[in-house]
Enzyme design. Structure first.
Site: not given
Length: 374
Positions: A342, A185, A321, A324, A349, A339, A269
């Site tokens: 969870c 990332d 996330c 989950c 990042d 999150c 990405e």
């Protein structure tokens, strides 16, 4: 496969004069060719091929005898550049884009000339160029393969470089580094965050040179136009920009080499940098990190290192996330992923890098992988 080699050359004063004269005559040929093809289309609706423009060179040489001081194939290459520019223009028009028509080149806006097949030779630390002579060259590494073409380029700072395009035999691809997987990332806080939790600091080369750049630009703005002082000030500005570019290029090379030597599958990405630059608050910082350069260098090095580079859709990689799978809304100032479902809490990042790896594995058909190691 083709490989490029770039070397610094050191022409004498008389050779520099000839090379600059060659650039100017190639620029004239480029503009004349573009004007001819533009007029032929506008006045007669006729499309002119590059081979037809090649046939115009003997007539132009009679009208402008100094063109004989340039190697013939070098002039033909200038016409080929016009052909490529027009083909790219019409291809983008057909694709529904709104491109600008190829422009005429003003003085100082033509900085390279090419020997497509012959007219040059390497011999005992010298580079022979037809119509110019033997030039000292710094061969800091040996050239492997058959040299196919040579492009001589003048940098903004006045330095000259020889860029060889070399044909080498296709090498056997090393076995894939099975098991060594990573998602990357890229960001502004850290240059890159890996899915294993490692971070690579953002060097911010432009930011660290910004004060010096502002100082030399003030000198440039105060120098009267057309004076030797302005020319000297402009050279100082160009040197600062060159220094920034060299640092950025060297850093990207080192990071890409580290990635391909260590990992078998590297997921990035597929970012649209041009759209991201429309955010004026972040445009300077985004341009400084040069993410596209890292992806490009990593991709070509992976071919000979037994690695694989995959690009994934960047949508929701920061929101999702990694444990989950629910989407957690965040602003740019939110640096931690928390999150509510969870309870996973980690750097945003790092969370995105894990998601990028998961998407990268899915793109190559690997789906039975644990999304989050926690």
């Amino acid at each position: 496969m083709l490989k490029a080699y770039k070397f610094r050359i050191y022409p004498t004063k008389s050779q520099r004069t000839k090379m600059e004269r060659t650039l100017d005559l190639c620029r004239w040929t480029y503009n004349q060719t573009l004007a001819y093809r533009k007029d032929a289309w506008e006045k007669e609706g006729k499309s002119v091929s590059k081979y037809e423009t090649h046939n115009l060179l003997p007539t132009w040489k009679e009208e402008k005898p100094e063109l004989n001081d340039v190697f013939s194939q070098t002039l033909q290459n200038a016409q080929e550049r016009v052909d490529l520019a027009l083909k790219a223009f019409f291809r983008r028009v057909k694709a529904g884009e709104n491109p600008g028509y190829p422009r005429f080149r003003g003085r100082g806006w033509y900085d390279s000339f090419t020997y497509p097949q012959k007219g040059f030779k390497l011999n005992a630390g010298k580079l022979y160029l037809s119509k110019i002579g033997n030039i000292k060259i710094k061969l800091h590494r040996s050239i492997e393969g058959k040299i196919k073409r040579l492009t001589v380029r003048r940098a903004a700072t006045g330095k000259w470089f020889a860029c060889f395009s070399v044909e080498i035999e296709d090498q056997l691809k090393p076995p894939w580094k099975d098991g060594s997987l990573v998602g990357v990332d890229v960001g502004l806080e850290s240059f890159a965050t890996l899915s294993n939790g490692e971070t690579i600091a953002n060097p911010r080369f432009f930011r660290e040179e910004e004060t010096e750049l502002a100082r030399v630009q003030r000198k440039l703005s105060k120098a009267p136009k057309g004076t030797p002082e302005r020319k000297k000030a402009l050279r100082m500005v160009e040197r600062v920009h060159e220094r920034i570019a060299n640092k950025r290029y060297d850093f990207a090379h080192k990071v890409s080499r580290y990635l391909v030597n260590r990992f078998g599958l590297i997921a990035f990405e597929d970012l649209s940098i041009q759209n991201m630059l429309k955010n004026h608050c972040l445009a300077k910082s985004i341009s400084d990190v040069a993410w596209n350069m890292l992806v490009t260098l990593t991709s070509y090095k992976a071919v000979s290192a037994g690695s694989m580079v995959v690009l994934v859709d960047p949508r929701n990689t920061s929101k999702m996330c990694s444990r989950c799978g629910i989407l957690v809304e965040k602003t740019l100032s939110d640096r931690v992923h928390s999150c509510p479902q969870c309870g996973l809490s980690l750097d945003r990042d790092w969370n995105a890098a894990i998601n990028i790896l998961r998407l990268g594995l899915q793109s190559v058909g690997i789906k039975t992988v644990e999304a989050c190691p926690f």
